[in-house]
Design a protein around this motif. Structure first.
Motif, PDB file in Angstrom:
ATOM      1  N   LEU A  46      -0.152  10.607  12.125  1.00  0.00           N
ATOM      2  CA  LEU A  46      -0.647   9.524  11.277  1.00  0.00           C
ATOM      3  C   LEU A  46       0.051   8.215  11.617  1.00  0.00           C
ATOM      4  N   ARG A  47      -0.685   7.114  11.506  1.00  0.00           N
ATOM      5  CA  ARG A  47      -0.130   5.768  11.694  1.00  0.00           C
ATOM      6  C   ARG A  47      -0.791   4.810  10.728  1.00  0.00           C
ATOM      7  N   VAL A  48      -0.032   3.785  10.337  1.00  0.00           N
ATOM      8  CA  VAL A  48      -0.576   2.682   9.559  1.00  0.00           C
ATOM      9  C   VAL A  48      -0.730   1.502  10.498  1.00  0.00           C
ATOM     10  N   VAL A  49      -1.944   0.922  10.539  1.00  0.00           N
ATOM     11  CA  VAL A  49      -2.224  -0.204  11.430  1.00  0.00           C
ATOM     12  C   VAL A  49      -2.916  -1.286  10.614  1.00  0.00           C
ATOM     13  N   PRO A  50      -2.558  -2.522  10.655  1.00  0.00           N
ATOM     14  CA  PRO A  50      -1.305  -3.003  11.224  1.00  0.00           C
ATOM     15  C   PRO A  50      -0.171  -2.717  10.248  1.00  0.00           C
ATOM     16  N   SER A  51       1.032  -2.675  10.756  1.00  0.00           N
ATOM     17  CA  SER A  51       2.184  -2.456   9.871  1.00  0.00           C
ATOM     18  C   SER A  51       2.671  -3.815   9.394  1.00  0.00           C
ATOM     19  N   ASN A  52       1.937  -4.373   8.422  1.00  0.00           N
ATOM     20  CA  ASN A  52       2.179  -5.733   7.942  1.00  0.00           C
ATOM     21  C   ASN A  52       2.711  -5.775   6.515  1.00  0.00           C
ATOM     22  N   GLY A  53       3.313  -4.677   6.045  1.00  0.00           N
ATOM     23  CA  GLY A  53       3.864  -4.671   4.703  1.00  0.00           C
ATOM     24  C   GLY A  53       2.869  -4.375   3.607  1.00  0.00           C
ATOM     25  N   GLY A  68       2.213  -4.089  -0.948  1.00  0.00           N
ATOM     26  CA  GLY A  68       1.817  -5.438  -1.312  1.00  0.00           C
ATOM     27  C   GLY A  68       0.318  -5.581  -1.140  1.00  0.00           C
ATOM     28  N   PRO A  69      -0.276  -6.628  -1.718  1.00  0.00           N
ATOM     29  CA  PRO A  69      -1.722  -6.804  -1.620  1.00  0.00           C
ATOM     30  C   PRO A  69      -2.174  -7.050  -0.184  1.00  0.00           C
ATOM     31  N   GLY A  70      -3.347  -6.528   0.143  1.00  0.00           N
ATOM     32  CA  GLY A  70      -3.920  -6.720   1.465  1.00  0.00           C
ATOM     33  C   GLY A  70      -4.716  -5.507   1.889  1.00  0.00           C
ATOM     34  N   VAL A  71      -5.065  -5.465   3.170  1.00  0.00           N
ATOM     35  CA  VAL A  71      -5.847  -4.366   3.723  1.00  0.00           C
ATOM     36  C   VAL A  71      -5.088  -3.769   4.893  1.00  0.00           C
ATOM     37  N   GLY A  72      -5.014  -2.460   4.917  1.00  0.00           N
ATOM     38  CA  GLY A  72      -4.401  -1.742   6.025  1.00  0.00           C
ATOM     39  C   GLY A  72      -5.291  -0.583   6.421  1.00  0.00           C
ATOM     40  N   GLU A  73      -4.930   0.074   7.483  1.00  0.00           N
ATOM     41  CA  GLU A  73      -5.712   1.195   7.982  1.00  0.00           C
ATOM     42  C   GLU A  73      -4.788   2.373   8.249  1.00  0.00           C
ATOM     43  N   THR A  86      -9.307   5.351   8.278  1.00  0.00           N
ATOM     44  CA  THR A  86      -9.962   4.831   7.079  1.00  0.00           C
ATOM     45  C   THR A  86      -9.220   3.576   6.636  1.00  0.00           C
ATOM     46  N   SER A  87      -9.946   2.677   6.029  1.00  0.00           N
ATOM     47  CA  SER A  87      -9.378   1.432   5.553  1.00  0.00           C
ATOM     48  C   SER A  87      -8.888   1.605   4.118  1.00  0.00           C
ATOM     49  N   VAL A  88      -7.764   0.961   3.798  1.00  0.00           N
ATOM     50  CA  VAL A  88      -7.196   1.028   2.444  1.00  0.00           C
ATOM     51  C   VAL A  88      -6.929  -0.395   1.966  1.00  0.00           C
ATOM     52  N   ARG A  89      -7.457  -0.724   0.788  1.00  0.00           N
ATOM     53  CA  ARG A  89      -7.226  -2.043   0.200  1.00  0.00           C
ATOM     54  C   ARG A  89      -6.250  -1.888  -0.956  1.00  0.00           C
ATOM     55  N   VAL A  90      -5.190  -2.683  -0.925  1.00  0.00           N
ATOM     56  CA  VAL A  90      -4.209  -2.717  -2.009  1.00  0.00           C
ATOM     57  C   VAL A  90      -4.437  -4.013  -2.768  1.00  0.00           C
ATOM     58  N   SER A  91      -4.739  -3.888  -4.072  1.00  0.00           N
ATOM     59  CA  SER A  91      -4.989  -5.096  -4.857  1.00  0.00           C
ATOM     60  C   SER A  91      -3.769  -5.421  -5.708  1.00  0.00           C
ATOM     61  N   ASN A  92      -3.753  -6.625  -6.234  1.00  0.00           N
ATOM     62  CA  ASN A  92      -2.650  -7.033  -7.093  1.00  0.00           C
ATOM     63  C   ASN A  92      -3.059  -7.054  -8.563  1.00  0.00           C
ATOM     64  N   LEU A  93      -4.149  -6.335  -8.904  1.00  0.00           N
ATOM     65  CA  LEU A  93      -4.569  -6.230 -10.295  1.00  0.00           C
ATOM     66  C   LEU A  93      -3.566  -5.372 -11.053  1.00  0.00           C
ATOM     67  N   ARG A  94      -3.122  -5.861 -12.181  1.00  0.00           N
ATOM     68  CA  ARG A  94      -2.123  -5.133 -12.970  1.00  0.00           C
ATOM     69  C   ARG A  94      -2.801  -4.056 -13.810  1.00  0.00           C
ATOM     70  N   VAL A  95      -2.132  -2.926 -13.906  1.00  0.00           N
ATOM     71  CA  VAL A  95      -2.561  -1.866 -14.802  1.00  0.00           C
ATOM     72  C   VAL A  95      -1.389  -1.539 -15.718  1.00  0.00           C
ATOM     73  N   THR A  96      -1.704  -1.058 -16.894  1.00  0.00           N
ATOM     74  CA  THR A  96      -0.678  -0.721 -17.868  1.00  0.00           C
ATOM     75  C   THR A  96      -0.883   0.707 -18.337  1.00  0.00           C
ATOM     76  N   VAL A  97       0.181   1.477 -18.384  1.00  0.00           N
ATOM     77  CA  VAL A  97       0.108   2.829 -18.913  1.00  0.00           C
ATOM     78  C   VAL A  97       0.107   2.712 -20.429  1.00  0.00           C
ATOM     79  N   THR A  98      -0.965   3.181 -21.062  1.00  0.00           N
ATOM     80  CA  THR A  98      -1.060   3.099 -22.518  1.00  0.00           C
ATOM     81  C   THR A  98      -0.750   4.423 -23.184  1.00  0.00           C
ATOM     82  N   SER A  99      -0.921   5.507 -22.463  1.00  0.00           N
ATOM     83  CA  SER A  99      -0.542   6.811 -22.992  1.00  0.00           C
ATOM     84  C   SER A  99      -0.305   7.752 -21.823  1.00  0.00           C
ATOM     85  N   LEU A 100       0.450   8.786 -22.098  1.00  0.00           N
ATOM     86  CA  LEU A 100       0.774   9.767 -21.069  1.00  0.00           C
ATOM     87  C   LEU A 100       0.709  11.138 -21.709  1.00  0.00           C
TER      88      LEU A 100
END
Length: 134
Positions: A46-53, A68-73, A86-100
């Motif tokens: 397995l590899r992550v491309v590009p390795s841009n954080g 961090g936010p952005g797109v990687g593969e 496969t492409s993976v998008r990381v967003s900066n939308l906040r989520v909150t845990v309301t119950s567990l």
């Protein structure tokens, strides 16, 4: 939770993570197709491309975590030849845990078929759980 707390990361943004599953599909030539989990065999490739954080890959666990936010593969490579990705998008939308809700399994059983590639093989599993933890 003390064993999961990393003081160096306790006040920084935490992005989601997920296990990676690699599968291969095969045909017997009669139109029937079966799929096999090949994660253990290929996780070292397995590899992550590009390795841009954007993504952090943990090959030993076959998992990926957003950094961090952005797109990687995420791809599987044989040398410089890409076998699949496969492409993976990381967003900066906040989520909150309301119950567990926690369910503790007290036992787990599995029935494995006699032939791992048998056409009619069915794998079943059952569990016993405690509904509430006090």
């Amino acid at each position: 939770i003390a064993k999961y707390l990393d003081p160096s990361k306790s006040c920084r943004t935490k992005y989601q993570s997920t296990p990676i599953q690699l599968t291969a599909s095969f045909s017997r030539g009669t139109g029937s197709v079966f799929t096999v989990d090949v994660t253990k065999a290929l996780k070292s490739q397995l590899r992550v491309v590009p390795s841009n954080g954007v993504l952090n890959l943990d090959k030993s666990k076959a998992s990926v975590e957003g950094e961090g936010p952005g797109v990687g593969e995420i791809g599987v490579y044989e040398g410089n030849l890409k076998l699949g990705s496969t492409s993976v998008r990381v967003s900066n939308l906040r989520v909150t845990v309301t119950s567990l809700i926690v369910t503790a399994a007290t036992s787990l059983t599995a029935k494995i078929p006699s032939g791992p590639y048998a056409k009619e093989s069915v794998q079943t599993a059952g569990s016993t759980a405690i509904p509430n933890l006090d």
